[in-house]
Design an enzyme around this catalytic site. Structure first.
Site, mmCIF file in Angstrom:
data_model
loop_
_atom_site.group_PDB
_atom_site.id
_atom_site.type_symbol
_atom_site.label_atom_id
_atom_site.label_comp_id
_atom_site.label_asym_id
_atom_site.label_seq_id
_atom_site.Cartn_x
_atom_site.Cartn_y
_atom_site.Cartn_z
ATOM 1 N N HIS A 158 -0.180 -27.331 12.479
ATOM 2 C CA HIS A 158 1.085 -28.062 12.424
ATOM 3 C C HIS A 158 1.028 -29.409 13.163
ATOM 4 O O HIS A 158 1.423 -30.435 12.628
ATOM 5 C CB HIS A 158 2.229 -27.233 13.019
ATOM 6 C CG HIS A 158 2.366 -25.864 12.411
ATOM 7 N ND1 HIS A 158 2.132 -25.606 11.074
ATOM 8 C CD2 HIS A 158 2.727 -24.677 12.950
ATOM 9 C CE1 HIS A 158 2.344 -24.315 10.833
ATOM 10 N NE2 HIS A 158 2.703 -23.728 11.955
ATOM 11 N N ARG B 134 0.821 -1.224 0.000
ATOM 12 C CA ARG B 134 0.000 0.000 0.000
ATOM 13 C C ARG B 134 0.845 1.259 0.000
ATOM 14 O O ARG B 134 0.326 2.340 -0.192
ATOM 15 C CB ARG B 134 -0.900 0.003 1.237
ATOM 16 C CG ARG B 134 -1.892 -1.143 1.229
ATOM 17 C CD ARG B 134 -2.538 -1.275 2.579
ATOM 18 N NE ARG B 134 -3.453 -0.165 2.795
ATOM 19 C CZ ARG B 134 -4.718 -0.316 3.173
ATOM 20 N NH1 ARG B 134 -5.203 -1.508 3.394
ATOM 21 N NH2 ARG B 134 -5.484 0.726 3.347
ATOM 22 N N HIS C 6 3.638 -24.748 6.677
ATOM 23 C CA HIS C 6 5.058 -24.892 6.370
ATOM 24 C C HIS C 6 5.691 -26.120 7.024
ATOM 25 O O HIS C 6 6.725 -26.599 6.585
ATOM 26 C CB HIS C 6 5.843 -23.607 6.678
ATOM 27 C CG HIS C 6 6.123 -23.384 8.137
ATOM 28 N ND1 HIS C 6 5.218 -22.839 8.988
ATOM 29 C CD2 HIS C 6 7.223 -23.641 8.881
ATOM 30 C CE1 HIS C 6 5.751 -22.760 10.201
ATOM 31 N NE2 HIS C 6 6.972 -23.239 10.163
ATOM 32 N N LYS D 129 5.190 -21.757 23.897
ATOM 33 C CA LYS D 129 6.243 -20.755 23.752
ATOM 34 C C LYS D 129 6.956 -20.618 25.093
ATOM 35 O O LYS D 129 6.415 -20.975 26.125
ATOM 36 C CB LYS D 129 5.646 -19.423 23.326
ATOM 37 C CG LYS D 129 4.979 -19.499 21.940
ATOM 38 C CD LYS D 129 5.068 -18.191 21.210
ATOM 39 C CE LYS D 129 4.355 -18.231 19.867
ATOM 40 N NZ LYS D 129 5.189 -18.776 18.778
HETATM 41 C C1 BG6 Z 1 4.053 -20.434 12.867
HETATM 42 C C2 BG6 Z 1 3.421 -19.846 14.097
HETATM 43 O O1 BG6 Z 1 3.088 -21.054 12.072
HETATM 44 O O2 BG6 Z 1 5.032 -21.390 13.249
HETATM 45 C C3 BG6 Z 1 4.460 -19.237 15.008
HETATM 46 O O3 BG6 Z 1 2.488 -18.846 13.717
HETATM 47 C C4 BG6 Z 1 5.554 -20.236 15.315
HETATM 48 O O4 BG6 Z 1 3.869 -18.779 16.220
HETATM 49 C C5 BG6 Z 1 6.086 -20.858 14.022
HETATM 50 O O5 BG6 Z 1 6.595 -19.551 15.980
HETATM 51 C C6 BG6 Z 1 7.050 -21.996 14.334
HETATM 52 O O6 BG6 Z 1 7.619 -22.451 13.143
HETATM 53 P P1 BG6 Z 1 9.064 -23.116 13.136
HETATM 54 O O7 BG6 Z 1 9.249 -23.601 11.740
HETATM 55 O O8 BG6 Z 1 10.035 -22.050 13.524
HETATM 56 O O9 BG6 Z 1 9.011 -24.215 14.163
#
Ligand code: BG6
Length: 505
Positions: free
Chosen positions: A252, A61, A190, A352
């Site tokens: 995840h 933006r 991911h 965390k």
């Molecule tokens: C993300 C979360 O999808 O994954 C984050 O939103 C988290 O809160 C992260 O820190 C962890 O990913 P990785 O690959 O660093 O374990």
């Protein structure tokens, strides 16, 4: 070896001729773009995976000229290149691919700027990557369709969070589905791009050794942990409306669980794998009022120490609500109601500000039925297979072996495989692999719409229960493995989390 040779080596086995493409990145100046997406695209580009004419069109933006945006990338994306700072020439070649387009994603009137930027040729792959808040997904898709920007070779990539409950996930699926067909939609998680997750498929379905034992008759329990030592950082805005259950467990951890527990798919084809994962989600034991109270632990960190450094509590982080009830930790027990898994508890845990960054799957086998040795069978440790995703990638198989000497004494030993050492080849980052999959139209590592909804459907009673009961998260000190209730949860089955049985260093 310099950084560029390293990247080329990483990709040596992945060399592919991609169709020419325009990669349109909504949220092009945002945090994810700078930290993950642009660095990953740079690696793919340096590796020679991209056609010379392929382009990356970043949408933002801000009223920037091309050079302003390039300076922004220089400042914010370059530092996230894992494989060292690139030489000037290749960085410049990468920048030359990048076009900045100023556009208000929710204002149809500003889309002519995008129409002018993309190439009007249906033979060229066009990817729309929506690294934006999910509230914008439908609007952007609608605006793309209304501007005649979607053709048969177009794809859309959706970043999490994909909804915040079942109704919003359904709404996203329905609204995006009005513009793109299911085979054009790439829902990214991911974790599925991580090397070890794919190695888990190789382990289970590329060997005969484990599959016959991979069932209730031989497995006692499974633990899946994703622990982070980091806190919420600068993401309080997002995180406080999400919490660990929505942020990590719904996606995840459930995806990892699916890959551990699924039946052998008929092939590695997208729908074969996704059908098998969906079956697991459908077989997950539904929560009842009793199990909601007993089998789910919710926690929030308080001030403590990580590696000797004092860190604040969740409610004292920057921009935090001092009365926030958002959980930064969740642990739960579930079961899979199927012939293969009936009676095997699966424990999932994430948090965390835990002592380490660690992601692992621990499969514990049953004890031997009878000892033929003088040693009591109780002194035998059951076999355990540990599959490590982070911080390093590898497998450890815990076995019993005879100690040297003339007496027949057995003790636990470890068979260890470190993927990095075994293959001595650099790895691709999860986002590099997944972006290449998007560009070649390979959907196996992406979630299908029905999987997404099944995951929300299963998790939603937990969210409702917390909300209705105004459940306060249990406090835990930063730098510990969560509230004591998490140990009690697994202890009820006379089990322990893996770190609780490891020798203390
Ligand atoms: C993300 C979360 O999808 O994954 C984050 O939103 C988290 O809160 C992260 O820190 C962890 O990913 P990785 O690959 O660093 O374990």
């Amino acid at each position: 070896m310099n950084s560029e040779e390293l990247i080329r080596l990483t990709y040596a086995n992945h060399k592919m001729i991609l169709n020419d493409f325009d990669f349109v990145l909504f949220g092009g100046s945002g945090d994810l773009a700078m930290r993950k997406l642009l660095p990953a695209l740079f690696s793919c580009s340096v590796a020679g995976s991209f056609p010379d004419t392929a382009r990356i069109i970043c949408i933002g933006r801000n009223d920037w000229e091309q050079e302003d945006f390039h300076r922004e990338i220089d400042k914010k994306a370059k530092i996230h290149l894992k494989k060292n700072i690139p030489d000037t020439a290749s960085w410049q070649t990468f920048l030359n691919r990048i076009v900045y387009v100023r556009l208000d994603a929710d204002d149809l009137g500003s889309y002519p700027a995008l129409v002018a930027a993309v190439r009007d040729d249906a033979a060229i792959t066009r990817v729309y990557y929506l690294a934006t808040p999910p509230g914008l997904f439908s609007k952007i898709c609608g605006n793309l369709a209304a501007s005649n920007l979607v053709h048969k070779n177009s794809r859309v990539v959706l970043e999490k969070p994909l909804g915040r409950d079942l109704a919003s996930a359904k709404q996203i699926n329905a609204e995006v589905g009005c513009v793109f067909s299911e085979s054009q939609i790439f829902r990214i998680d991911h974790y599925l791009g991580k090397e070890t997750v794919q190695n888990l498929l190789a382990l289970r379905f590329g060997n005969v050794l484990f599959e016959p034992l991979w069932r209730r008759e031989w497995i006692s329990d499974v633990q899946i942990t994703i622990a982070e030592d980091l806190g919420v950082g600068t993401r309080m805005d997002y995180y406080d409306t999400s919490g660990a259950l929505r942020d990590m467990l719904q996606n995840h951890l459930l995806q990892l669980l699916c890959i551990v527990a699924m039946e052998p798919p008929t092939s590695i084809a997208p729908d074969a794998v996704r059908d098998a994962k969906l079956q697991v989600l459908h077989s997950l034991r539904r929560f009842t009022p009793t199990t909601l109270a007993q089998d789910v632990v919710r926690g929030q960190y308080r001030a403590g120490y990580i590696e000797g450094v004092a860190v604040p509590g969740y409610r004292d982080e920057a921009d935090a609500d001092p009365h926030s009830r958002t959980e930064s930790f969740v642990a739960l027990k579930t079961e899979i109601d199927s012939w293969r898994w009936a009676g095997v508890p699966f424990y999932l845990r994430t948090g965390k500000r835990m002592p380490d960054r660690l992601a692992e799957i621990v499969v514990r086998f049953k004890p031997i039925p009878h000892s033929i040795f003088a040693q009591d069978s109780n002194s035998f440790q059951p076999n355990v297979l540990v599959i490590r995703l982070q911080p390093d990638e590898g497998l450890t198989l815990h076995l019993m072996a005879k100690t040297p000497g003339d007496s027949m004494r057995l003790k636990p030993v470890e068979l260890e495989m470190d993927f990095l050492e075994t293959f001595r080849a650099p790895r691709m980052e999860a986002y590099e692999r997944l972006l290449l999959d998007v560009l070649r139209g390979q959907l196996t590592l992406f979630m299908r719409g029905d999987e997404l909804e099944a995951a929300w459907e299963w998790i939603e009673p937990v969210l409702n229960y917390w909300e209705q009961n105004e459940t306060e998260p249990l406090p835990y000190t930063a730098g510990t493995w969560g509230p004591p209730a998490a140990s009690a949860l697994i202890g009820r089955n006379s089990l322990q989390w893996r770190e609780e049985v490891l020798p203390q260093s």
